[in-house]
Design an enzyme around this catalytic site. Structure first.
Site, PDB file in Angstrom:
ATOM      1  N   ASP A 144      -2.404  -7.894  -5.639  1.00 41.49           N
ATOM      2  CA  ASP A 144      -2.796  -6.694  -4.909  1.00 41.49           C
ATOM      3  C   ASP A 144      -3.235  -5.581  -5.860  1.00 41.49           C
ATOM      4  OD1 ASP A 144      -3.225  -5.285  -2.639  1.00 41.49           O
ATOM      5  OD2 ASP A 144      -1.116  -5.031  -2.089  1.00 41.49           O
ATOM      6  N   ARG A 183       6.305 -11.235   5.707  1.00 40.99           N
ATOM      7  CA  ARG A 183       5.793 -11.082   7.075  1.00 40.99           C
ATOM      8  C   ARG A 183       6.357 -12.191   7.930  1.00 40.99           C
ATOM      9  NH1 ARG A 183      -0.356  -9.699   5.462  1.00 40.99           N
ATOM     10  NH2 ARG A 183       0.201  -8.076   3.971  1.00 40.99           N
ATOM     11  N   HIS A 195      -4.720  -1.213  -5.399  1.00 35.44           N
ATOM     12  CA  HIS A 195      -5.288  -0.146  -4.585  1.00 35.44           C
ATOM     13  C   HIS A 195      -6.087   0.765  -5.484  1.00 35.44           C
ATOM     14  CE1 HIS A 195      -2.063  -1.713  -2.026  1.00 35.44           C
ATOM     15  NE2 HIS A 195      -2.984  -1.548  -1.099  1.00 35.44           N
ATOM     16  N   LYS A 197     -14.958  -3.984   5.639  1.00 37.53           N
ATOM     17  CA  LYS A 197     -14.305  -4.900   4.702  1.00 37.53           C
ATOM     18  C   LYS A 197     -15.238  -6.030   4.306  1.00 37.53           C
ATOM     19  CE  LYS A 197     -12.408  -8.007   8.153  1.00 37.53           C
ATOM     20  NZ  LYS A 197     -11.317  -8.857   8.558  1.00 37.53           N
ATOM     21  N   GLN A 249       1.101 -11.076  -3.412  1.00 41.49           N
ATOM     22  CA  GLN A 249      -0.334 -10.775  -3.390  1.00 41.49           C
ATOM     23  C   GLN A 249      -0.800 -10.354  -4.778  1.00 41.49           C
ATOM     24  OE1 GLN A 249      -0.105  -7.596  -0.430  1.00 41.49           O
ATOM     25  NE2 GLN A 249      -1.409  -8.829   0.896  1.00 41.49           N
ATOM     26  N   HIS A 269      -8.293  -1.343  -0.612  1.00 43.38           N
ATOM     27  CA  HIS A 269      -7.271  -2.381  -0.775  1.00 43.38           C
ATOM     28  C   HIS A 269      -8.016  -3.630  -1.219  1.00 43.38           C
ATOM     29  CE1 HIS A 269      -4.550  -0.288   2.240  1.00 43.38           C
ATOM     30  NE2 HIS A 269      -5.726   0.187   2.567  1.00 43.38           N
ATOM     31  N   CYS A 297       0.800  -1.239   0.000  1.00 40.42           N
ATOM     32  CA  CYS A 297       0.000   0.000   0.000  1.00 40.42           C
ATOM     33  C   CYS A 297       0.830   1.286   0.000  1.00 40.42           C
ATOM     34  CB  CYS A 297      -0.989   0.038   1.150  1.00 40.42           C
ATOM     35  SG  CYS A 297      -1.279  -1.494   1.986  1.00 40.42           S
TER      36      CYS A 297
HETATM   37 ZN    ZN Z   1      -3.111  -2.372   0.753  1.00 34.84          ZN
END
Ligand code: ZN
Ligand code: ZN
Length: 650
Positions: A389, A369, A391, A475, A387, A523, A340
């Site tokens: 991912d 992580r 945004h 979410k 990910q 996200h 992010c």
């Molecule tokens: Zn994010």
């Protein structure tokens, strides 16, 4: 005085202070109360024995046998019965904790000797006797000092320690008693042991007290319980099937991925065959992103600690990150735990107008992580993962459409892979809590929009969970059921009012009114990570991937040595037509070549013998459909193309 209203349309009642649901149930005719085990009271689960909250009007909703919450109560009650049985069989047992887990429960004990599966039948027999005796679960509430004294009397030192440390703020504590067995527990429990249906002990493993490796090593005994024997047998069959499909086993056998201690625990090495599957999925996802208006970006694997201090990921989440690395000039960098902040800097790289929104930045971004080593598992719990991912930076008015598009894309991609059983769980804020950022109005609007979209889309089994939102926004979690009935949590879509705020990155866009406004950030990583997603796919397909994902799509094999040169010609033509093909020209029996290819889950086998050489044809076998007969190579190629193009599931 307690005022009570029974939802959805029950009577309003008044009860003396200190009453429990048992008093309410007493007034209900026998036939109607038979299957009432507790109630949801202001969102919390109460059993019949727990005193109701005092003051105001309390709304309750019965929990009956057959409900999910009833199943949880039953499983935890079964954990008590198991603990009681173990204590009867092994005097001197120290009790630790006994919570429920997905599909079952466990209890941690310190036992005089390690338990083994050979002890299971004796424990199960004792449990069956306790359940047949059908004693009630009696609730006892004691002031703190008396509770401590009781645990000391019982000689339960973990419970004493837990009261002194974990529960040091509690002024009163509850116990549940069944005959000689008394356990410190907040409940809830079924009314009596006879309510426990079919159960079975599953496994035993080592565990540390409070997960601390410097403390006592305990025995963790796992079990499961279901309302009926039929449900239990169904579950045990699924468990057996799941073992065969375990991605760690299949992944090793088919040479898809590797985790090597020399590289590090939780760090996945994609082997050539696994890398093909990943690349095909990446290509597919990439095409979908482009078609849906996303703009792919790339960002580095590290960033300055300063960046994560601004985002709030450091130091708050430092426990779940690899420690920072420090350069000679004192500057510190972090392996990125999230993509992010990097995407935020791309948004911030120039002034933005409302005309550019929604801006959708996508990246197959690798993050790191630090999961506890006990939590690592194959590809599904790792320390480095990529990910899918993205945004989305948008206006408040665009939230509903963007959310809908995320759900649609997820449904589409999952559908292509045959994962059509699917539900969405909405996590909303607890309106009474003060921990959330963003205005009440914004939250109310966003939550209503998310729920409306889900209802309009007719998503099955939609659930709304209050208090489950992140502090920065509501979410939606995606949960998918695979072909053997297991539910997997994939990724989430999360609204974020925090990172764009002036306190964090201070994002802005110029609105139609020529004034600056703060965008909403979304996200979304619908599949979570490629590692986890491929792990799930390995289990879902049991290694038999659809043709478009198969690392090896066709294996050409010879019946005899004379067929080899024609077979090589066929293989070369298939390869130049773009298929992933291997040849098996060993001097082995054709039956054993076919068996090998079957074991490796190769979708198509091309068998070349004298007849095929003479006629210039190919004989085709499919791993599931068997012999498909003789055809021209062109015809076979056309069939393969069609199957790959449509991403057919066969
Ligand atoms: Zn994010
Ligand atoms: Zn309990």
């Amino acid at each position: 005085m307690i005022k009570l209203r029974i939802l959805p349309d029950g009577p309003a009642l008044e009860l003396p202070a200190g009453s429990s649901l048992a008093e309410v149930v007493r007034g209900i005719p026998d036939a109607a109360k038979e299957d009432i085990w507790g109630a949801k009271v202001e969102g919390k689960v109460f059993d019949l024995a727990t005193p109701l909250p005092d003051g105001g009007t309390v709304e309750i909703q019965w929990i009956r046998k057959g409900d999910n919450l009833a199943l949880e109560m039953m499983r935890h009650s079964c954990a008590h019965v198991m603990a009681r049985a173990v204590m009867r069989l092994f005097p001197g047992v120290q009790l630790a904790f006994g919570p429920t887990v997905e599909d079952g429960f466990y209890y941690d004990f310190l036992t005089p000797r390690p338990l083994s599966e050979e002890d299971f039948s004796a424990i199960e027999a004792e449990m069956a006797r306790l359940i047949a005796a059908d004693e009630p679960f009696e609730r006892i509430e004691l002031p703190r000092e008396e509770a401590l004294a009781l645990c000391r009397d019982l000689g339960q030192r973990f419970k004493v320690e837990h009261i002194e440390e974990g529960l040091k703020d509690q002024t009163a504590l509850s116990f549940y008693r069944q005959g000689e067995f008394i356990d410190l527990c907040s409940g809830p429990h079924v009314p009596s042991a006879g309510k426990i249906g079919a159960f079975k002990l599953l496994s035993v493993a080592g565990a540390y007290w409070k997960g601390d490796a410097s403390r006592e090593q305990l025995q963790r005994l796992y079990g499961t319980a279901w309302f009926t024997e039929e449900e239990l047998q169904g579950y045990l069959r699924r468990l057996e099937e799941a073992k065969k499909r375990d991605h760690r086993v299949v992944g090793r056998r088919l040479e898809l991925f590797l985790i090597d201690p020399a590289v590090g625990p939780g760090l996945v090495l994609w082997l050539p065959k696994g890398a093909i599957i990943r690349r095909e999925l990446e290509n597919f996802i990439y095409q979908e992103l482009i078609g849906r208006g996303y703009q792919p970006v790339y960002t580095p694997h590290i960033g300055r600690v300063f960046l994560y201090e601004t985002s709030g990921h450091f130091p708050y989440y430092a426990d779940s990150q690899f420690p920072p690395m420090q350069l000679a000039d004192g500057e510190r960098y972090l392996l990125k735990p999230m993509n992010c902040p990097h995407h935020v800097m791309i948004y911030k790289s120039k002034p933005r107008s409302y005309r550019e929104l929604p801006l959708r930045l996508a990246e197959l971004g690798t993050v790191y992580r630090f999961e506890q080593s006990g939590e690592l598992s194959g590809m599904t719990r790792v320390r480095g993962f990529t990910q899918d991912d993205a945004h989305i930076f948008c206006t408040e008015d665009q939230v509903a459409d963007e959310f809908r598009a995320c759900v649609e894309m997820t449904q589409y991609v999952l559908g292509i892979l045959g994962l059509t059983e699917y539900r969405v769980r909405l996590g909303f804020r607890d309106p009474t809590s003060k921990k959330y950022v963003g205005s009440d109005e914004t939250w109310a609007k966003a939550e209503a929009a998310l729920e409306r979209v889900c209802r309009e889309m007719g998503l099955p089994n939609l659930s709304v969970e209050r208090g489950e939102a992140a502090f920065y926004g509501p979410k939606a979690d995606f949960l998918v059921t695979d072909c053997i009935g297991r539910e997997w949590q994939l990724g989430t879509v999360q609204l974020d009012y925090n990172l764009p705020s002036p306190q964090r990155f201070g994002l802005q866009y110029i609105g139609p009114d020529n004034a600056p406004h703060t965008p909403v950030m979304i996200h979304r990583a619908p599949f979570g990570s490629l590692e986890r997603f491929v792990g799930i796919l390995i289990e879902h397909f049991a290694g038999a991937f659809p043709l478009w994902l198969s690392p090896e799509q066709v294996r050409v094999m010879t019946v005899s040595e004379q067929a080899e040169s024609y077979a090589r010609e066929v293989a070369a033509k298939l390869a130049s037509a773009g298929f992933r093909v291997q040849g098996d020209y060993r001097p082995e029996k054709i039956s054993s070549k076919i068996r090998d290819a079957q074991l490796e889950q190769i979708p198509y086998m091309v068998v070349i013998g004298r007849k095929e050489v003479d006629e210039g044809t190919v004989s085709v076998r499919h791993r599931r459909r068997g012999d498909l007969g003789t055809m021209t190579l062109d015809n076979f190629i056309a069939q393969l193309r069609e199957e790959i193009q449509t991403k057919a599931l066969r």
